[in-house]
Design a protein around this motif. Structure first.
Motif, PDB file in Angstrom:
ATOM      1  N   VAL A   1      12.470   2.492  13.587  1.00 15.77           N
ATOM      2  CA  VAL A   1      13.145   3.123  12.459  1.00 15.77           C
ATOM      3  C   VAL A   1      12.277   3.182  11.221  1.00 15.77           C
ATOM      4  CG1 VAL A   1      15.149   2.995  10.960  1.00 15.77           C
ATOM      5  CG2 VAL A   1      15.359   2.366  13.359  1.00 15.77           C
ATOM      6  N   SER A   2      11.556   2.083  10.934  1.00 15.75           N
ATOM      7  CA  SER A   2      10.892   1.991   9.638  1.00 15.75           C
ATOM      8  C   SER A   2       9.402   2.227   9.669  1.00 15.75           C
ATOM      9  CB  SER A   2      11.137   0.592   9.046  1.00 15.75           C
ATOM     10  OG  SER A   2      12.494   0.403   8.808  1.00 15.75           O
ATOM     11  N   LEU A   3       8.776   2.073  10.828  1.00  8.05           N
ATOM     12  CA  LEU A   3       7.324   2.051  10.823  1.00  8.05           C
ATOM     13  C   LEU A   3       6.687   3.202  11.590  1.00  8.05           C
ATOM     14  CD1 LEU A   3       6.735  -1.740  11.332  1.00  8.05           C
ATOM     15  CD2 LEU A   3       7.040  -0.451   9.256  1.00  8.05           C
ATOM     16  N   VAL A   4       7.480   4.160  12.024  1.00 12.76           N
ATOM     17  CA  VAL A   4       6.918   5.279  12.763  1.00 12.76           C
ATOM     18  C   VAL A   4       5.907   6.028  11.888  1.00 12.76           C
ATOM     19  CG1 VAL A   4       7.446   7.474  13.852  1.00 12.76           C
ATOM     20  CG2 VAL A   4       8.945   5.520  14.213  1.00 12.76           C
ATOM     21  N   ALA A   5       4.734   6.218  12.446  1.00 13.59           N
ATOM     22  CA  ALA A   5       3.687   6.999  11.768  1.00 13.59           C
ATOM     23  C   ALA A   5       3.313   6.435  10.433  1.00 13.59           C
ATOM     24  CB  ALA A   5       4.117   8.454  11.595  1.00 13.59           C
ATOM     25  N   LEU A   6       3.299   5.081  10.334  1.00 16.30           N
ATOM     26  CA  LEU A   6       2.891   4.466   9.073  1.00 16.30           C
ATOM     27  C   LEU A   6       1.380   4.504   8.957  1.00 16.30           C
ATOM     28  CD1 LEU A   6       3.338   2.830   6.537  1.00 16.30           C
ATOM     29  CD2 LEU A   6       3.342   0.752   7.925  1.00 16.30           C
ATOM     30  N   VAL A   7       0.883   5.325   8.080  1.00 19.56           N
ATOM     31  CA  VAL A   7      -0.542   5.361   7.750  1.00 19.56           C
ATOM     32  C   VAL A   7      -0.643   5.301   6.250  1.00 19.56           C
ATOM     33  CG1 VAL A   7      -2.663   6.673   7.861  1.00 19.56           C
ATOM     34  CG2 VAL A   7      -1.080   6.710   9.791  1.00 19.56           C
ATOM     35  N   VAL A   8      -1.204   4.226   5.749  1.00 16.79           N
ATOM     36  CA  VAL A   8      -1.213   4.030   4.317  1.00 16.79           C
ATOM     37  C   VAL A   8      -2.295   4.866   3.681  1.00 16.79           C
ATOM     38  CG1 VAL A   8      -1.448   2.360   2.503  1.00 16.79           C
ATOM     39  CG2 VAL A   8      -0.366   1.705   4.629  1.00 16.79           C
ATOM     40  N   GLY A   9      -1.774   5.551   2.605  1.00 20.00           N
ATOM     41  CA  GLY A   9      -2.619   6.423   1.755  1.00 20.00           C
ATOM     42  C   GLY A   9      -3.109   5.675   0.579  1.00 20.00           C
TER      43      GLY A   9
ATOM     44  N   ALA B   1       4.967   5.736 -12.035  1.00 18.36           N
ATOM     45  CA  ALA B   1       5.884   5.007 -11.158  1.00 18.36           C
ATOM     46  C   ALA B   1       7.219   4.829 -11.876  1.00 18.36           C
ATOM     47  CB  ALA B   1       5.309   3.645 -10.782  1.00 18.36           C
ATOM     48  N   GLY B   2       8.292   5.230 -11.209  1.00 11.25           N
ATOM     49  CA  GLY B   2       9.622   5.054 -11.773  1.00 11.25           C
ATOM     50  C   GLY B   2      10.344   3.848 -11.223  1.00 11.25           C
ATOM     51  N   PHE B   3       9.723   3.208 -10.219  1.00 13.76           N
ATOM     52  CA  PHE B   3      10.328   2.009  -9.633  1.00 13.76           C
ATOM     53  C   PHE B   3       9.207   1.168  -9.048  1.00 13.76           C
ATOM     54  CE2 PHE B   3      13.252  -0.096  -6.409  1.00 13.76           C
ATOM     55  CZ  PHE B   3      13.948  -0.816  -7.358  1.00 13.76           C
ATOM     56  N   ILE B   4       9.562   0.104  -8.353  1.00 11.96           N
ATOM     57  CA  ILE B   4       8.589  -0.876  -7.874  1.00 11.96           C
ATOM     58  C   ILE B   4       7.950  -0.504  -6.543  1.00 11.96           C
ATOM     59  CG2 ILE B   4       9.753  -2.740  -9.094  1.00 11.96           C
ATOM     60  CD1 ILE B   4      10.986  -3.582  -6.400  1.00 11.96           C
ATOM     61  N   PHE B   5       8.428   0.549  -5.891  1.00 17.75           N
ATOM     62  CA  PHE B   5       7.919   0.898  -4.570  1.00 17.75           C
ATOM     63  C   PHE B   5       6.599   1.652  -4.657  1.00 17.75           C
ATOM     64  CE2 PHE B   5      12.564   1.373  -2.925  1.00 17.75           C
ATOM     65  CZ  PHE B   5      12.718  -0.002  -2.924  1.00 17.75           C
ATOM     66  N   PRO B   6       5.636   1.353  -3.761  1.00 15.09           N
ATOM     67  CA  PRO B   6       4.453   2.213  -3.647  1.00 15.09           C
ATOM     68  C   PRO B   6       4.836   3.486  -2.913  1.00 15.09           C
ATOM     69  CG  PRO B   6       4.385   0.536  -1.938  1.00 15.09           C
ATOM     70  CD  PRO B   6       5.605   0.239  -2.785  1.00 15.09           C
ATOM     71  N   ASP B   7       4.159   4.576  -3.200  1.00 12.27           N
ATOM     72  CA  ASP B   7       4.501   5.842  -2.569  1.00 12.27           C
ATOM     73  C   ASP B   7       3.819   5.970  -1.206  1.00 12.27           C
ATOM     74  OD1 ASP B   7       1.993   6.055  -3.718  1.00 12.27           O
ATOM     75  OD2 ASP B   7       2.354   7.986  -4.667  1.00 12.27           O
ATOM     76  N   TYR B   8       4.121   5.010  -0.333  1.00 14.33           N
ATOM     77  CA  TYR B   8       3.616   5.014   1.032  1.00 14.33           C
ATOM     78  C   TYR B   8       4.497   5.903   1.906  1.00 14.33           C
ATOM     79  CZ  TYR B   8       0.505   0.966   0.305  1.00 14.33           C
ATOM     80  OH  TYR B   8      -0.491   0.130  -0.112  1.00 14.33           O
ATOM     81  N   PRO B   9       3.945   6.466   2.984  1.00 17.03           N
ATOM     82  CA  PRO B   9       4.773   7.287   3.880  1.00 17.03           C
ATOM     83  C   PRO B   9       6.036   6.577   4.351  1.00 17.03           C
ATOM     84  CG  PRO B   9       2.463   7.559   4.431  1.00 17.03           C
ATOM     85  CD  PRO B   9       2.522   6.475   3.375  1.00 17.03           C
ATOM     86  N   ALA B  10       5.924   5.293   4.702  1.00 12.90           N
ATOM     87  CA  ALA B  10       7.104   4.570   5.185  1.00 12.90           C
ATOM     88  C   ALA B  10       8.141   4.341   4.098  1.00 12.90           C
ATOM     89  CB  ALA B  10       6.679   3.233   5.789  1.00 12.90           C
ATOM     90  N   MET B  11       7.704   4.379   2.827  1.00 17.09           N
ATOM     91  CA  MET B  11       8.635   4.137   1.717  1.00 17.09           C
ATOM     92  C   MET B  11       9.215   5.429   1.147  1.00 17.09           C
ATOM     93  SD  MET B  11       8.915   0.943   1.509  1.00 17.09           S
ATOM     94  CE  MET B  11       9.976   0.979   0.066  1.00 17.09           C
ATOM     95  N   MET B  12       8.630   6.571   1.470  1.00 20.66           N
ATOM     96  CA  MET B  12       9.090   7.818   0.851  1.00 20.66           C
ATOM     97  C   MET B  12      10.553   8.164   1.163  1.00 20.66           C
ATOM     98  SD  MET B  12       6.866   8.667  -1.212  1.00 20.66           S
ATOM     99  CE  MET B  12       7.765  10.142  -1.735  1.00 20.66           C
ATOM    100  N   PRO B  13      11.061   7.892   2.366  1.00 22.47           N
ATOM    101  CA  PRO B  13      12.493   8.170   2.573  1.00 22.47           C
ATOM    102  C   PRO B  13      13.384   7.393   1.611  1.00 22.47           C
ATOM    103  CG  PRO B  13      11.392   7.892   4.680  1.00 22.47           C
ATOM    104  CD  PRO B  13      10.401   7.500   3.622  1.00 22.47           C
TER     105      PRO B  13
END
Length: 604
Positions: A15-23, A365-377
């Protein structure tokens, strides 16, 4: 790793880590200088780098005033001088690039159906650097030590909160019985979502000592400090740390990992960027960060084509998982008022910070999350909620400040309170945050707030912020969520707030909830999130409710995503992690650098 495909991991990966490639040549041991004894700050890096000399040369990120403390669990202890990357070993590592939890000392883990019992199996043949077997008893000893001395030690707060009991089932098997359901227990505590995780300690060394005061000092005769990693201490000072390879490292003896090719690792403090640049150009330095933008990187490559970065194309940088933040102390008026925190936020011109510090190669940044592919949803789900945070509006800032009874004194240029004193804030930052902190203070001054910047050594910064002995800090206080929202959001849980003067719990080289924000509703929502498996739809719903509270209260102020422009020199070593060879995340100050050490090869 098939044994690791537990119910937790199925949810995590699918669910959370599909295609996780950090930019996000051996040398005989020499006695270390006594603490406080200086060696030349450049002796290890300014020597002529002879191809094939077997030395890996890195820049040390800070000067270490107390270099002979090798106890990673004392709050404020500096572990990024090589202790974290060369000597200590975690049970597991979260690999951003594959989205998997890789085994290191640990071979596998599994959980029961209710996710409140976790079983960890160690690899065969694990040993300490003195040759003593590393067994389940060492892991149990470490966890019980942290539990007994909570909250005085790093990680002890989490252990006290979650571990009901821990037992050695046999020499290689450990069973954790938790206080409740925790689907993230291994990822959060034993794998390290960013720079570090709980690491086992040798029971035969630590048993009977006071871990709150035990320094674990260097001893050439005993080989101390004893850890399990592929390198041991050769010599050190406040400004220089030199390690030698342990040719009997368990990881290579068992065939689990490659024996690292570097015979020695030299980490030397070098505060001058100009000197670091020249060392890179002259092939006298193998890796360096702190590169400030496109033109800086392009200038270096024009003078030395052997220099590469994570990405061969602009903007070259890897995205750090820790957005830059401005954290205020909620026990210090008037920053305990949300209106005043919003006034600070409206005073920050984030795009100007990005343009000046990183040449435009980042985003606000508007919040604490990095704009990683896994975090974008997750970021997309809260975009409307966090959108107001990045607004630069000096008129709004002034209106909020005046609404709290302050007036602008035209003579001084600062707001003055009813008590006749300037509206002021003392801002602290570690040396590597100085470019951002300088901009922050300048912009606060432009907003008529009497802000003063103090750059302090990293260890002192962590100590003061951890004890709540600060007013404002330019930091990375929300860092931690790289694949799902709970970890970073939980860092603002009220359970971490300690009385002023007492150390908090560190997770990502800084203290959880250092600002001492207490919000019952937010904490309850985050606690509920923590009991749900990753990917559960309720996690998103609870996140949105909690983020709404967080944004309204604004306990800390997000500034910008952090581009990490790391330079690798291929003149002496190859096998560096890059976007094209992304076997692991690239920072050299994290525990994951252990993996890099096993991949490097001498340049031909």
């Amino acid at each position: 790793m098939s044994a690791m495909k537990s119910t937790f991991l199925k949810v995590l990966f699918i669910v959370s880590l599909v295609a996780l490639v950090v930019g996000c040549s051996p040398t005989a041991p020499a006695a270390a200088p006594a603490a406080g004894t200086d060696a030349s700050a450049t002796s290890a890096t300014t020597e002529t780098a002879a191809s094939g000399d077997g030395i890996l040369r890195l820049v040390q990120t800070a000067r270490i005033p107390a270099p002979d403390i090798w106890n990673p669990y004392i709050p404020g202890t500096f572990i990024l001088q090589g202790m974290n990357q060369n000597m200590m070993e975690p049970l597991f590592m979260l690999n951003y690039e594959t989205g998997e939890i890789d085994g290191w000392l640990g071979e596998s883990f599994s959980a029961n159906d209710t996710l409140d019992e976790w079983t960890v199996t160690l690899r065969e043949g694990t040993e300490w650097s003195d040759g003593t077997p590393l067994t389940a008893e060492d892991v149990v000893f470490t966890i019980e030590m942290l539990k007994e001395y909570a909250p005085q030690l790093n990680w002890s707060g989490a252990v006290q909160k979650w571990v009901e009991s821990v037992e050695a089932v046999d020499e290689r098997t450990i069973k954790f019985t938790l206080t409740g359901t925790n689907p993230r227990f291994v990822m959060e505590n034993l794998a390290g979502t960013t720079s570090q995780a709980i690491v086992p300690l040798p029971k035969h060394v630590w048993e009977g000592v006071d871990p709150v005061t035990f320094r674990n000092e260097f001893n050439a005769e005993t080989g101390a400090p004893i850890f399990s990693g592929p390198y041991t201490v050769l010599r050190f000072s406040e400004t220089e740390f030199i390690y030698k390879r342990n040719d009997n490292w368990w990881g290579a003896k068992t065939g689990t990992f490659n024996l690292p090719a570097p015979l020695e690792i030299h980490r030397v403090w070098q505060p001058s960027q100009e000197t670091k640049d020249q060392l890179l150009i002259n092939n006298q330095l193998d890796i360096a960060d702190g590169i400030n933008g496109l033109s800086h990187m392009q200038s270096l490559q024009a003078q030395n084509p052997k220099l590469i970065s994570w990405d061969p194309e602009p903007p070259y940088a890897w995205r750090d998982p820790c957005p830059r933040m401005f954290t205020v102390n909620h026990t210090v008026p008037p920053w305990d008022q949300k209106e005043m925190r919003w006034a600070l936020s409206n005073a920050f011109n984030r795009q100007q910070i990005i343009d000046v510090v990183w040449e435009g190669t980042s985003v606000p940044a508007g919040f604490i999350f990095p704009d990683y592919p896994a975090m974008m949803p997750y970021i997309n789900e809260i975009q409307d909620i966090i959108a107001p945070v990045t607004e630069f509006n000096l008129d709004k800032s002034r209106e909020l400040i005046e609404g709290q009874g302050y007036t602008l004194d035209e003579g001084s240029g600062f707001f003055v309170g009813p008590d006749g004193k300037n509206l002021s804030i003392d801002v602290v930052a570690p040396p590597f945050m100085e470019p951002v902190a300088t901009m922050v203070v300048q912009q606060l001054n432009d907003a008529h707030i009497d802000a003063v910047l103090r750059i302090i050594e990293w260890g002192i910064f962590r100590e003061q912020t951890g004890r709540g002995q600060f007013e404002g800090a330019t930091d990375w206080s929300g860092c931690g969520s790289v694949i799902e929202p709970w970890f970073g959001m939980n860092r603002y849980n009220k359970s971490w707030a300690q009385p002023i003067g007492e150390s908090g719990t560190e997770y990502v080289d800084n203290t959880n909830n250092a600002g001492r924000w207490i919000n019952d509703e937010y904490s309850a929502l985050v606690d509920q999130m923590g009991t749900l498996p990753l990917g559960d739809p309720q996690v998103t719903d609870l996140m949105k409710q909690a983020v709404t509270i967080w944004v309204d209260e604004l306990p800390a102020i997000p500034l910008a995503q952090q581009p990490a422009l790391i330079v690798f020199n291929t003149a002496n070593w190859t096998g560096w992690p890059t976007a094209e060879n992304n076997y692991i995340q690239p920072p050299s100050h994290w525990e994951h650098f252990l993996r890099v050490l096993t991949e490097l090869q001498p340049a031909q």
